[in-house]
Enzyme design. Structure first.
Site, PDB file in Angstrom:
ATOM      1  N   TYR A 144      40.922  38.069  43.946  1.00 62.88           N
ATOM      2  CA  TYR A 144      40.553  36.874  44.697  1.00 62.88           C
ATOM      3  C   TYR A 144      41.602  36.489  45.724  1.00 62.88           C
ATOM      4  O   TYR A 144      41.284  35.906  46.746  1.00 62.88           O
ATOM      5  CB  TYR A 144      40.344  35.695  43.741  1.00 62.88           C
ATOM      6  CG  TYR A 144      39.022  35.713  43.028  1.00 62.88           C
ATOM      7  CD1 TYR A 144      38.602  36.842  42.349  1.00 62.88           C
ATOM      8  CD2 TYR A 144      38.202  34.594  43.046  1.00 62.88           C
ATOM      9  CE1 TYR A 144      37.398  36.862  41.698  1.00 62.88           C
ATOM     10  CE2 TYR A 144      36.986  34.611  42.386  1.00 62.88           C
ATOM     11  CZ  TYR A 144      36.594  35.745  41.708  1.00 62.88           C
ATOM     12  OH  TYR A 144      35.398  35.754  41.067  1.00 62.88           O
ATOM     13  N   LYS A 195      40.638  47.175  32.185  1.00 64.08           N
ATOM     14  CA  LYS A 195      40.032  48.460  32.549  1.00 64.08           C
ATOM     15  C   LYS A 195      41.179  49.456  32.694  1.00 64.08           C
ATOM     16  O   LYS A 195      41.407  50.040  33.762  1.00 64.08           O
ATOM     17  CB  LYS A 195      39.232  48.268  33.860  1.00 64.08           C
ATOM     18  CG  LYS A 195      38.370  49.450  34.266  1.00 64.08           C
ATOM     19  CD  LYS A 195      37.183  49.714  33.365  1.00 64.08           C
ATOM     20  CE  LYS A 195      36.467  50.984  33.812  1.00 64.08           C
ATOM     21  NZ  LYS A 195      35.412  51.382  32.851  1.00 64.08           N
ATOM     22  N   ASP A 228      33.823  46.951  30.518  1.00 60.97           N
ATOM     23  CA  ASP A 228      32.406  47.342  30.444  1.00 60.97           C
ATOM     24  C   ASP A 228      31.908  47.250  29.006  1.00 60.97           C
ATOM     25  O   ASP A 228      30.809  46.760  28.737  1.00 60.97           O
ATOM     26  CB  ASP A 228      32.174  48.742  31.050  1.00 60.97           C
ATOM     27  CG  ASP A 228      33.195  49.786  30.604  1.00 60.97           C
ATOM     28  OD1 ASP A 228      34.202  49.428  29.943  1.00 60.97           O
ATOM     29  OD2 ASP A 228      32.986  50.978  30.923  1.00 60.97           O
ATOM     30  N   ASP A 252      35.496  36.019  35.630  1.00 62.77           N
ATOM     31  CA  ASP A 252      34.400  35.379  36.364  1.00 62.77           C
ATOM     32  C   ASP A 252      33.064  35.928  35.869  1.00 62.77           C
ATOM     33  O   ASP A 252      32.131  35.180  35.547  1.00 62.77           O
ATOM     34  CB  ASP A 252      34.576  35.652  37.867  1.00 62.77           C
ATOM     35  CG  ASP A 252      33.541  34.935  38.713  1.00 62.77           C
ATOM     36  OD1 ASP A 252      33.036  33.876  38.275  1.00 62.77           O
ATOM     37  OD2 ASP A 252      33.234  35.434  39.811  1.00 62.77           O
ATOM     38  N   ASP A 256      30.233  34.147  33.009  1.00 66.64           N
ATOM     39  CA  ASP A 256      28.823  33.872  33.308  1.00 66.64           C
ATOM     40  C   ASP A 256      27.918  34.496  32.260  1.00 66.64           C
ATOM     41  O   ASP A 256      26.913  33.901  31.858  1.00 66.64           O
ATOM     42  CB  ASP A 256      28.439  34.405  34.701  1.00 66.64           C
ATOM     43  CG  ASP A 256      28.456  33.310  35.761  1.00 66.64           C
ATOM     44  OD1 ASP A 256      29.281  32.380  35.624  1.00 66.64           O
ATOM     45  OD2 ASP A 256      27.658  33.378  36.714  1.00 66.64           O
TER      46      ASP A 256
END
Ligand code: IPM
Ligand code: MG
Length: 366
Positions: A144, A195, A228, A252, A256
């Site tokens: 970001y 990751k 993942d 983020d 959600d």
């Protein structure tokens, strides 16, 4: 009588509607518990663009800087979608606010009451006791904010855009410390999501979290998961998590996903805590509902105010050290909802009430 000094940034669409109810609930608790509210409203987001020509005016920043916490509504919506991306309310108000106050630790509780289990898209038998997990998202680093961040035209005429994912060890350590505190207040289980099979930043992330927990929190059980897989596990069996901690963009996305499995965005609060202490020696923080501005239902007084009310409770807890009133608000929201007072987003065919009646039901249980 203690006085709570905070900034109120209601923002756009349903923002002001739900904020009014959260302030009403806070006022009620303040009278009962013997503290005073001293809040200043300031423009933010699209409302600020319309009034002051900027999504985060200097005057709003000053109001926030003079306060001990920020109670935030939500910003953005179709009215400002035609603006260039970097002038849109979300990018031009929320992200700079987070950065300006170094609000690096975003705490998002994923809570679904047992009585609301049918609000979740997950089969009820997977979540017989509802859901109770916490996402800790790093909020001021990663993709970001990393530089370079630009779109350029290459010599051959092709166009290229670049975002940079960058983390320092110190940034990872401080969010790990927040996650440890959260885990210690619960079941002491922490899952770090990364990751590390592909990304350099994730390799550093995993190494840093491992070393930090070993050194500072041997009582906390640490595990690691690739992002993942974490997305899959959240949908399969969310309660296998207690607290999970992850970098900005992964958080983020996963938050959600967590929100949807918890039934309604209208129920989820969040706290973004900073490196800075407020005048009480407690964390300066920004408190906002997880949902957005919901333009489709704005102006109809039907939005669910619970997420905003619960965000106000988090403000009492973290920035003002008022655990008892915070817990009382949380219990009152739970009692109101589970006894059947529901806004449309959580009604499922049953009769629903409007924004004010929902807040009235909370106040009645305080
Ligand atoms: C959130 C939102 C923001 C984010 C947007 C509005 C910039 O999605 O708080 O999760 O991506 O952080
Ligand atoms: Mg988001």
């Amino acid at each position: 009588m203690p006085t709570l000094k905070f900034a109120v940034l209601a923002g756009d669409y349903i923002g002001p509607e739900v904020m009014a109810e959260a302030l009403r609930v806070l006022g009620h608790v303040a009278r009962q518990e013997g503290f005073a509210l001293d809040y200043t409203e300031a423009a933010v987001g699209g409302a600020a663009i319309d009034r002051h020509g900027a999504a985060l005016p200097e005057s709003t920043l000053q109001t926030c800087a003079a306060a001990d916490a920020i109670l935030f509504g939500s910003v953005g919506g179709p009215k400002w979608e035609k603006l260039p991306p970097n002038q849109q309310p979300e990018r031009a108000a929320l992200l700079p606010l987070r950065k300006h106050f170094t609000l690096f630790a975003n705490i998002r509780p994923g809570l679904l009451y047992r009585e609301l289990a049918d609000a979740s898209p997950l089969k009820s038998e997977r979540i017989p006791d509802g859901i109770d997990i916490v996402c800790i998202r790093e909020l001021t680093g990663g993709l970001y904010f990393g530089q370079p961040k630009a779109t350029t035209t290459l010599p051959d005429g092709d166009i290229q855009a670049v975002d940079t994912m960058v983390y320092r060890r110190s940034e990872i350590e401080r969010i790990t410390a927040t996650a440890i505190t959260a885990a210690r207040a619960r079941r002491k289980r922490l899952c770090s999501v990364d990751k590390a099979n592909v990304l350099e930043t994730s390799v550093l992330w995993r190494k840093t979290v491992t070393e930090y927990v070993a050194k500072h929190a041997p009582d906390v059980t640490l595990s690691h998961m690739y992002v993942d897989n974490a997305a899959m596990q959240l949908a399969r069996d969310p309660n296998q998590f207690d607290v999970f901690v992850t970098e900005n963009m992964f958080g983020d996305i996963l938050s959600d996903e967590m929100a949807v499995i918890c039934g309604s965005l209208g129920m989820l609060s969040s706290a973004s805590l900073g490196a800075k202490q407020n005048s009480l020696g407690l964390p300066f923080g920004l408190y906002e509902p997880a949902g957005g501005t919901a333009p489709d239902i704005a102006g109809k007084s039907i939005a669910n105010p619970c997420a905003q009310i619960l965000s106000a409770a988090l403000m009492l807890r973290y920035s003002f050290g008022l655990e008892k009133p915070a817990a009382r608000i949380e219990a009152a929201v739970r009692a109101a909802v589970t006894s059947g007072t529901r806004t449309g987003d959580i009604a499922f065919g049953r009769p629903s009430v409007g924004t004010q009646a929902m807040a009235d039901a909370v106040i009645a249980r305080l």
